[in-house]
Design an enzyme around this catalytic site. Structure first.
Site, PDB file in Angstrom:
ATOM      1  N   HIS A 176      -1.490   0.593   7.362  1.00 19.75           N
ATOM      2  CA  HIS A 176      -1.873   0.833   5.975  1.00 19.75           C
ATOM      3  C   HIS A 176      -1.435   2.240   5.569  1.00 19.75           C
ATOM      4  CE1 HIS A 176      -4.200   0.264   2.361  1.00 19.75           C
ATOM      5  NE2 HIS A 176      -5.054   1.225   2.642  1.00 19.75           N
ATOM      6  N   ASN A 212      -7.560   5.537  -1.355  1.00 19.52           N
ATOM      7  CA  ASN A 212      -7.177   4.216  -0.889  1.00 19.52           C
ATOM      8  C   ASN A 212      -6.800   3.346  -2.079  1.00 19.52           C
ATOM      9  OD1 ASN A 212      -6.768   1.996   0.729  1.00 19.52           O
ATOM     10  ND2 ASN A 212      -8.799   1.996   1.635  1.00 19.52           N
ATOM     11  N   CYS A 248       0.825  -1.201   0.000  1.00 21.60           N
ATOM     12  CA  CYS A 248       0.000   0.000   0.000  1.00 21.60           C
ATOM     13  C   CYS A 248       0.862   1.255   0.000  1.00 21.60           C
ATOM     14  CB  CYS A 248      -0.958  -0.005   1.172  1.00 21.60           C
ATOM     15  SG  CYS A 248      -0.155  -0.168   2.785  1.00 21.60           S
TER      16      CYS A 248
END
Length: 179
Positions: free
Chosen positions: A141, A161, A39
């Site tokens: 994250h 995201n 991520c």
């Protein structure tokens, strides 16, 4: 992170809201799929694409895969053979931890890569609205903070995201500011 010239360093009054999505400052959301632990690459690419577009006027889609391939910690650099540079970073600044005023100053000018705690099921299943679930201190994250605003007196951040365009509001989420 810092935009060239550091104009936000001396700016006192911030705009009430900012939406860098309207600037077209990054390519469309890409699906990370089932790849775990990368991520950070999607968050970093969103920030670099954004600042490059803002500074030069050119949107150049960058490759998350090249970052992952060249991550020395995972020894994935053997397949990262591209030497063509399309964007460079001259400098960067860290936004102080838990300082939303400093984050707002940075986001007023460019997207910012940020680590968050995404272990809460409420965040993982987020569909719309302003997410106000627990923050936690364990960073699990990375997202790109691309905007901020206020709705019905509640201040929020807009984050991009990497999970899927079906997550949240077409791949974006609004997270409550904690100040």
């Amino acid at each position: 992170m810092e935009i060239l010239g550091c104009t936000f360093c001396i700016q006192q009054k911030l705009p009430e809201s900012v939406d860098l999505r309207k600037e077209g400052a990054w390519s469309a959301s890409r699906i990370r799929g089932l790849v775990v632990g990368c991520c950070w690459a999607f968050s970093a690419v969103a920030a670099v694409e954004g600042i490059h577009k803002i500074v030069t006027g050119d949107l150049i889609p960058l490759s998350e895969q090249e970052l992952v391939d060249c991550d020395l910690h995972s020894r994935g650099c053997t397949s990262g053979f591209s030497s063509e540079r399309v964007a460079t970073i001259d400098d960067y600044k860290r936004v102080p931890v838990n300082n939303e005023k400093a984050l707002a100053k940075a986001v007023a000018h460019q997207p910012v890569s940020m680590s968050i705690n995404a272990s809460n099921l409420g965040f993982q299943r987020y569909k719309s609205g302003i997410y106000a679930g627990p923050c936690g201190t364990m960073l699990t994250h990375s997202v790109a903070v691309v905007s901020y605003g206020t709705e019905n007196g509640e201040d929020y951040w807009i984050v991009k995201n990497s999970w899927d365009s079906k997550w949240g509001e077409q791949g974006y989420g609004r997270m409550k500011q904690r100040h």
